[in-house]
Design a protein around this motif. Structure first.
Motif, short mmCIF file in Angstrom:
data_model
loop_
_atom_site.label_atom_id
_atom_site.label_comp_id
_atom_site.label_asym_id
_atom_site.label_seq_id
_atom_site.Cartn_x
_atom_site.Cartn_y
_atom_site.Cartn_z
N ASP A 185 0.77 -1.51 0.14
CA ASP A 185 -0.11 -0.09 0.29
C ASP A 185 0.87 1.18 0.49
O ASP A 185 0.46 1.98 0.54
CB ASP A 185 -1.04 -0.01 1.39
N SER A 186 1.85 1.17 -0.95
CA SER A 186 3.10 2.48 -1.25
C SER A 186 2.78 3.49 -1.85
O SER A 186 1.41 2.63 -2.42
CB SER A 186 4.53 1.92 -1.25
N GLN A 187 3.09 4.51 -1.45
CA GLN A 187 2.82 5.78 -2.03
C GLN A 187 3.42 5.29 -3.78
O GLN A 187 3.23 7.32 -4.82
CB GLN A 187 2.41 6.59 -2.16
N ASP A 188 3.95 5.00 -3.81
CA ASP A 188 5.32 4.88 -5.03
C ASP A 188 4.74 3.74 -6.18
O ASP A 188 5.59 3.95 -6.88
CB ASP A 188 6.83 3.94 -3.95
N VAL A 189 3.62 4.03 -6.17
CA VAL A 189 2.94 3.10 -7.35
C VAL A 189 2.86 4.00 -8.56
O VAL A 189 3.44 2.96 -9.67
CB VAL A 189 1.36 2.73 -6.61
N HIS A 190 2.72 5.40 -8.38
CA HIS A 190 2.95 6.29 -9.33
C HIS A 190 3.91 6.22 -10.02
O HIS A 190 4.00 6.12 -11.64
CB HIS A 190 2.22 7.93 -8.71
N GLN A 191 4.90 6.39 -9.32
CA GLN A 191 6.49 6.65 -9.37
C GLN A 191 7.22 5.49 -10.10
O GLN A 191 7.50 5.49 -11.38
CB GLN A 191 7.51 6.60 -8.45
N GLU A 192 6.67 3.81 -9.91
CA GLU A 192 7.20 3.17 -10.61
C GLU A 192 6.14 3.31 -11.56
O GLU A 192 6.18 2.37 -13.06
CB GLU A 192 6.31 2.08 -9.64
N LEU A 193 5.02 3.03 -12.04
CA LEU A 193 4.21 3.22 -13.48
C LEU A 193 4.81 4.15 -13.77
O LEU A 193 4.76 3.69 -15.82
CB LEU A 193 2.63 3.51 -12.71
N ALA A 194 5.05 5.12 -13.52
CA ALA A 194 5.62 6.24 -14.91
C ALA A 194 7.01 5.81 -14.83
O ALA A 194 7.51 5.78 -16.71
CB ALA A 194 6.02 7.71 -13.87
N LYS A 195 7.96 4.63 -14.28
CA LYS A 195 9.29 3.46 -15.35
C LYS A 195 8.63 3.18 -16.06
O LYS A 195 8.97 2.96 -17.21
CB LYS A 195 9.85 3.46 -13.79
N LEU A 196 7.75 2.83 -15.71
CA LEU A 196 7.06 1.35 -16.41
C LEU A 196 6.07 2.08 -18.53
O LEU A 196 6.22 1.73 -19.21
CB LEU A 196 5.78 0.80 -16.26
N LYS A 197 6.05 3.09 -17.47
CA LYS A 197 5.25 4.08 -19.26
C LYS A 197 6.51 4.18 -19.90
O LYS A 197 7.18 4.17 -21.14
CB LYS A 197 4.66 5.19 -18.26
N THR A 198 7.87 5.01 -19.14
CA THR A 198 8.77 5.56 -20.11
C THR A 198 9.51 4.24 -20.42
O THR A 198 9.96 4.11 -22.20
CB THR A 198 9.53 6.26 -18.81
N ARG A 199 9.66 3.29 -19.75
CA ARG A 199 10.56 2.27 -21.02
C ARG A 199 9.65 1.18 -21.60
O ARG A 199 10.72 1.10 -22.65
CB ARG A 199 10.28 0.94 -18.96
N ILE A 200 8.14 1.55 -21.56
CA ILE A 200 7.40 1.33 -23.13
C ILE A 200 7.69 2.15 -23.56
O ILE A 200 7.85 1.82 -24.98
CB ILE A 200 6.17 0.88 -22.66
N GLN A 201 7.55 3.58 -23.70
CA GLN A 201 7.85 4.53 -24.59
C GLN A 201 9.47 4.25 -25.68
O GLN A 201 9.33 4.43 -26.72
CB GLN A 201 7.66 6.05 -24.04
N GLU A 202 9.76 4.19 -24.86
CA GLU A 202 11.51 4.42 -25.47
C GLU A 202 11.95 2.49 -25.87
O GLU A 202 12.43 2.93 -27.58
CB GLU A 202 12.76 3.82 -23.88
N ALA A 203 10.94 1.60 -25.52
CA ALA A 203 11.32 0.32 -26.46
C ALA A 203 10.39 0.43 -27.58
O ALA A 203 10.57 0.29 -28.72
CB ALA A 203 10.31 -0.70 -25.75
N ARG A 204 9.07 1.45 -27.85
CA ARG A 204 8.74 1.52 -29.19
C ARG A 204 9.36 2.87 -29.72
O ARG A 204 9.29 2.52 -31.24
CB ARG A 204 7.01 2.45 -28.55
N GLU A 205 9.89 3.54 -29.60
CA GLU A 205 10.93 3.80 -29.80
C GLU A 205 12.44 3.34 -30.87
O GLU A 205 12.48 3.32 -31.53
CB GLU A 205 12.12 5.27 -29.13
#
Length: 104
Positions: free
Chosen positions: A36-56
């Motif tokens: 129940d950590s508040q870091d979920v949003h930060q980790e989701l942002a990392k995942l989104k960034t990694r997916i975008q890098e893979a697309r590029e």
């Protein structure tokens, strides 16, 4: 006649990260959700960034703009070129170019 099709290779960008594994990020997100950590949003942002890098990276791959049949044709052409060059190499290796005729 051998056509001259050049295989293009993309130069690596400085600092390019080829690691596209998403599993560790997903694991971190699940751990944050379990705690129940508040870091979920930060980790989701990392995942989104990694997916975008893979697309590029996928978009920048050579040949991605060609159809599968065009890619297959280019592959066959390049294989023919390699075969021809190997045959020429073997031919030149078999020649005895350094043999000097003996004077009588």
């Amino acid at each position: 006649m051998v056509s001259t099709v050049m295989a293009t290779s993309q130069p690596k960008q400085e600092g390019e990260n080829n690691d596209c594994s998403l599993l560790p990020l997903v694991h971190d997100i699940i751990k944050c959700m379990d705690k129940d950590s508040q870091d979920v949003h930060q980790e989701l942002a990392k995942l989104k960034t990694r997916i975008q890098e893979a697309r590029e990276q996928i978009g920048a791959m050579p040949g991605i703009d060609m159809s599968p049949s065009e890619q297959q044709h280019q592959l066959e052409t390049l294989r023919e070129q390699v075969s021809t060059k190997n045959q020429l190499l073997q031919k030149y290796k078999s020649l005895c170019m350094f043999e000097v005729p003996k004077a009588s």
